[in-house]
Design a protein around this motif. Structure first.
Motif, PDB file in Angstrom:
ATOM      1  N   ILE A  50       0.839  -1.201   0.000  1.00  0.00           N
ATOM      2  CA  ILE A  50       0.000   0.000   0.000  1.00  0.00           C
ATOM      3  C   ILE A  50       0.872   1.248   0.000  1.00  0.00           C
ATOM      4  O   ILE A  50       0.669   2.157  -0.806  1.00  0.00           O
ATOM      5  CB  ILE A  50      -0.958   0.015   1.216  1.00  0.00           C
ATOM      6  N   VAL A  51       1.836   1.293   0.900  1.00  0.00           N
ATOM      7  CA  VAL A  51       2.701   2.470   1.023  1.00  0.00           C
ATOM      8  C   VAL A  51       3.472   2.705  -0.275  1.00  0.00           C
ATOM      9  O   VAL A  51       3.626   3.851  -0.717  1.00  0.00           O
ATOM     10  CB  VAL A  51       3.648   2.338   2.235  1.00  0.00           C
ATOM     11  N   SER A  52       3.911   1.650  -0.930  1.00  0.00           N
ATOM     12  CA  SER A  52       4.675   1.817  -2.171  1.00  0.00           C
ATOM     13  C   SER A  52       3.820   2.370  -3.313  1.00  0.00           C
ATOM     14  O   SER A  52       4.351   2.943  -4.258  1.00  0.00           O
ATOM     15  CB  SER A  52       5.316   0.493  -2.593  1.00  0.00           C
ATOM     16  N   LYS A  53       2.509   2.204  -3.212  1.00  0.00           N
ATOM     17  CA  LYS A  53       1.601   2.679  -4.265  1.00  0.00           C
ATOM     18  C   LYS A  53       0.716   3.833  -3.803  1.00  0.00           C
ATOM     19  O   LYS A  53      -0.272   4.163  -4.456  1.00  0.00           O
ATOM     20  CB  LYS A  53       0.727   1.518  -4.743  1.00  0.00           C
ATOM     21  N   ILE A  54       1.065   4.445  -2.685  1.00  0.00           N
ATOM     22  CA  ILE A  54       0.193   5.462  -2.087  1.00  0.00           C
ATOM     23  C   ILE A  54      -0.071   6.637  -3.026  1.00  0.00           C
ATOM     24  O   ILE A  54      -1.182   7.171  -3.049  1.00  0.00           O
ATOM     25  CB  ILE A  54       0.724   5.925  -0.707  1.00  0.00           C
ATOM     26  N   MET A  60      -5.989   8.203  -7.684  1.00  0.00           N
ATOM     27  CA  MET A  60      -7.262   7.584  -8.070  1.00  0.00           C
ATOM     28  C   MET A  60      -8.402   8.086  -7.198  1.00  0.00           C
ATOM     29  O   MET A  60      -9.485   8.392  -7.696  1.00  0.00           O
ATOM     30  CB  MET A  60      -7.174   6.068  -7.973  1.00  0.00           C
ATOM     31  N   ILE A  61      -8.159   8.173  -5.903  1.00  0.00           N
ATOM     32  CA  ILE A  61      -9.197   8.659  -4.988  1.00  0.00           C
ATOM     33  C   ILE A  61      -9.539  10.103  -5.325  1.00  0.00           C
ATOM     34  O   ILE A  61     -10.720  10.454  -5.441  1.00  0.00           O
ATOM     35  CB  ILE A  61      -8.738   8.526  -3.516  1.00  0.00           C
ATOM     36  N   SER A  62      -8.532  10.932  -5.485  1.00  0.00           N
ATOM     37  CA  SER A  62      -8.743  12.355  -5.770  1.00  0.00           C
ATOM     38  C   SER A  62      -9.547  12.560  -7.050  1.00  0.00           C
ATOM     39  O   SER A  62     -10.431  13.425  -7.103  1.00  0.00           O
ATOM     40  CB  SER A  62      -7.407  13.090  -5.883  1.00  0.00           C
ATOM     41  N   TYR A  68     -14.874  17.688  -3.351  1.00  0.00           N
ATOM     42  CA  TYR A  68     -14.140  17.380  -2.131  1.00  0.00           C
ATOM     43  C   TYR A  68     -12.678  17.170  -2.491  1.00  0.00           C
ATOM     44  O   TYR A  68     -12.346  16.918  -3.642  1.00  0.00           O
ATOM     45  CB  TYR A  68     -14.702  16.091  -1.496  1.00  0.00           C
ATOM     46  N   THR A  69     -11.806  17.238  -1.499  1.00  0.00           N
ATOM     47  CA  THR A  69     -10.398  16.925  -1.714  1.00  0.00           C
ATOM     48  C   THR A  69      -9.981  15.841  -0.730  1.00  0.00           C
ATOM     49  O   THR A  69     -10.612  15.647   0.314  1.00  0.00           O
ATOM     50  CB  THR A  69      -9.496  18.159  -1.493  1.00  0.00           C
ATOM     51  N   ALA A  84      -9.143   0.028   0.528  1.00  0.00           N
ATOM     52  CA  ALA A  84     -10.093  -0.525  -0.443  1.00  0.00           C
ATOM     53  C   ALA A  84      -9.627  -0.255  -1.875  1.00  0.00           C
ATOM     54  O   ALA A  84      -9.711  -1.142  -2.740  1.00  0.00           O
ATOM     55  CB  ALA A  84     -11.479   0.069  -0.208  1.00  0.00           C
ATOM     56  N   THR A  85      -9.125   0.939  -2.127  1.00  0.00           N
ATOM     57  CA  THR A  85      -8.635   1.280  -3.462  1.00  0.00           C
ATOM     58  C   THR A  85      -7.457   0.390  -3.839  1.00  0.00           C
ATOM     59  O   THR A  85      -7.386  -0.120  -4.961  1.00  0.00           O
ATOM     60  CB  THR A  85      -8.240   2.771  -3.539  1.00  0.00           C
ATOM     61  N   TYR A  86      -6.549   0.186  -2.911  1.00  0.00           N
ATOM     62  CA  TYR A  86      -5.415  -0.708  -3.164  1.00  0.00           C
ATOM     63  C   TYR A  86      -5.917  -2.109  -3.524  1.00  0.00           C
ATOM     64  O   TYR A  86      -5.449  -2.716  -4.497  1.00  0.00           O
ATOM     65  CB  TYR A  86      -4.489  -0.775  -1.940  1.00  0.00           C
TER      66      TYR A  86
END
Length: 111
Positions: A50-54, A60-62, A68-69, A84-86
Motif C-alpha cells: 500500500i505504502v509503495s503505491k500510495i 485515483m481517490i482524488s 471534495y479533496t 479498499a482502493t489498493y
C-alpha cells in the motif's frame, strides 16, 4: 498476536496508515507506536505494498471525489478508502466484498 484474517489485516493496516498520517512518521515508527506484537509478515507485505503505491492510490481517490479533496476527508475514512482502493487495484477480491468490508470497518471506527 491477532488472528490474521482479512478483516483484522485491514483494521491493522488502517491503524498503521492513520498513525503514519497523523504523526507524519514512517511505517516502522507507526508499528512501534501502535503495537509491534500484532505485526506479522502478512501485514508487513500488505502495508508495504500500500505504502509503495500510495501516490497512485491517492491520485485515483482524488480523481473520483466530487466537490471534495483528499485532505478534507476524515483521516480514518481516508485510510479505509486507501486500503479498499489498493485492493481494487490488485484485483485479488471481488469489488463487492471489498466495498462491503470497507463499509463494515467504517461503521466500527468512523462516525
Amino acid at each position: 498476536m491477532l488472528e490474521v484474517n482479512r478483516r483484522n489485516l485491514r483494521i491493522f493496516s488502517m491503524q498503521m496508515l492513520y498513525s503514519m498520517d497523523l504523526r507524519n512518521i514512517s511505517l516502522d515508527e507507526a508499528i512501534e507506536f501502535v503495537n509491534p506484537d500484532n505485526y506479522d509478515e502478512k501485514a508487513k507485505i500488505f502495508l508495504n505494498n500500500i505504502v509503495s503505491k500510495i501516490d497512485i492510490i491517492d491520485e485515483m481517490i482524488s480523481k473520483n471525489l466530487k466537490d471534495y479533496t483528499l485532505e478534507r476527508l476524515n483521516l480514518v475514512d481516508k485510510e479505509i478508502i486507501r486500503i479498499a482502493t489498493y485492493e481494487i487495484l490488485e484485483g485479488e477480491n471481488d469489488i463487492k466484498i471489498i466495498v462491503n468490508e470497507a463499509l463494515e470497518i467504517t461503521k466500527m471506527f468512523s462516525d
